[in-house]
Design an enzyme around this catalytic site. Structure first.
Site, short mmCIF file in Angstrom:
data_model
loop_
_atom_site.label_atom_id
_atom_site.label_comp_id
_atom_site.label_asym_id
_atom_site.label_seq_id
_atom_site.Cartn_x
_atom_site.Cartn_y
_atom_site.Cartn_z
N ASP A 232 0.80 -1.22 0.00
CA ASP A 232 0.00 0.00 0.00
C ASP A 232 0.84 1.28 0.00
OD1 ASP A 232 -2.31 -1.56 0.08
OD2 ASP A 232 -2.32 -1.61 2.27
N GLU A 233 2.04 1.21 -0.56
CA GLU A 233 2.90 2.39 -0.61
C GLU A 233 3.36 2.71 -2.03
OE1 GLU A 233 6.04 2.46 2.24
OE2 GLU A 233 4.74 1.89 3.91
#
Length: 288
Positions: A232-233
């Site tokens: 999620d980055e």
């Protein structure tokens, strides 16, 4: 009465270290090829001194993309550009991965059916059987690939095989609730988009709307981003928020969030397929 075919449209994206004369050189060479520029956007990143450009152009005569690339090669070599040419007449191919929640998948299918998204879904992959009927109804091949710790590597090899066999241009994680291995994320970097059920970086992980509700937030949202090995980055493509109130229940938060997720994901997919998104390190340049 004779009819003439409409001109073919191409999109050229390029990036390089910024220096004088880039725009003039590129547009002059496109004029030599015989193109008519119909849209142009550019951006200079001051911090890295990197230049980004997207040009859409029409071509009246028949000319293969590889020949256009050949004629543009001297300019690209002169400025040491990273470039890509998109033939807009070719329908783009999507592999969509989904688990149990189907709202994002259904919105993708709808926007394709009404013509707003110029693409076709060539495969739907799921670790649950729930969406088999949706795939059959939409006319998309369905692949049931359940994931366990014991078979994760084998199933991810099958995913890669499906992507390769279908000639997919983009893989879309439409609420696919499995963490991809570093290997799979690396193999598909730049051509796999995820919708995260949160306005990153807040409230990561499970039950984000419940976390938001417990904290009494006044805005909730969703984030579409490229997938990387860092969970999620990845580089963010599109985000949206919506105002909520103390009077709303968790169920209201979830319903609002699902609606946002569906909109954000399909906008990110559209921008990627139209070559409006360019990677800039950990960030993106997104042309309107």
């Amino acid at each position: 009465m004779s009819s003439t075919a409409p001109p073919k449209v191409f999109v050229l994206t390029l990036s390089c270290t910024d220096r004088a004369g880039i725009v003039a050189a590129v547009t002059a060479q496109l004029a030599e090829v015989g193109t008519n520029i119909i849209e142009s956007s550019q951006y200079w990143d001051r911090s890295s001194n990197h230049f980004f450009m997207r040009i859409a152009f029409a071509l009246e005569r028949e000319l293969p993309a590889r020949e256009i690339e050949r004629q543009l090669a001297p300019v690209c070599e002169r400025f040491e550009m990273k470039s890509e040419l998109l033939d807009c007449s070719r329908k783009r191919r999507l592999v969509v991965m989904v688990s149990k929640f189907d709202h994002a998948l259904l919105h993708l299918i709808y926007q394709i059916q009404v013509g707003w998204l110029d693409a076709e879904i060539v495969a739907i992959i799921s670790n649950h059987e729930k969406n088999r009927e949706t795939a059959e109804w939409s006319g998309s091949p369905f692949h049931y690939l359940p994931i366990t710790p014991a078979n994760k590597n084998e199933q991810e090899e099958r995913i890669l095989a499906i992507v390769e066999q279908t000639g997919a241009d983009l893989v879309v994680l439409a609420r696919y609730m499995q963490v991809l291995s570093d290997k799979l994320a690396g193999c598909l970097f730049g051509k796999i988009i995820n919708i995260h059920h949160s306005f990153l970086p807040s409230f990561k992980g499970a039950r984000p709307y419940h976390q938001a509700h417990e904290h009494g937030v006044k805005l909730i949202g969703a984030t579409a981003h490229y997938v990387t090995a860092d969970l999620d980055e990845g580089p963010i493509i599109e985000q949206e928020t919506e105002r909520v109130t103390h009077a709303m229940s968790v169920e209201d938060f979830v319903a609002t969030g699902r609606d946002i997720e569906s909109r954000v994901l399909v906008r990110a997919v559209k921008r990627h397929l139209e070559a409006r998104v360019m990677l800039n390190g950990r960030k993106t340049v997104v042309f309107a």
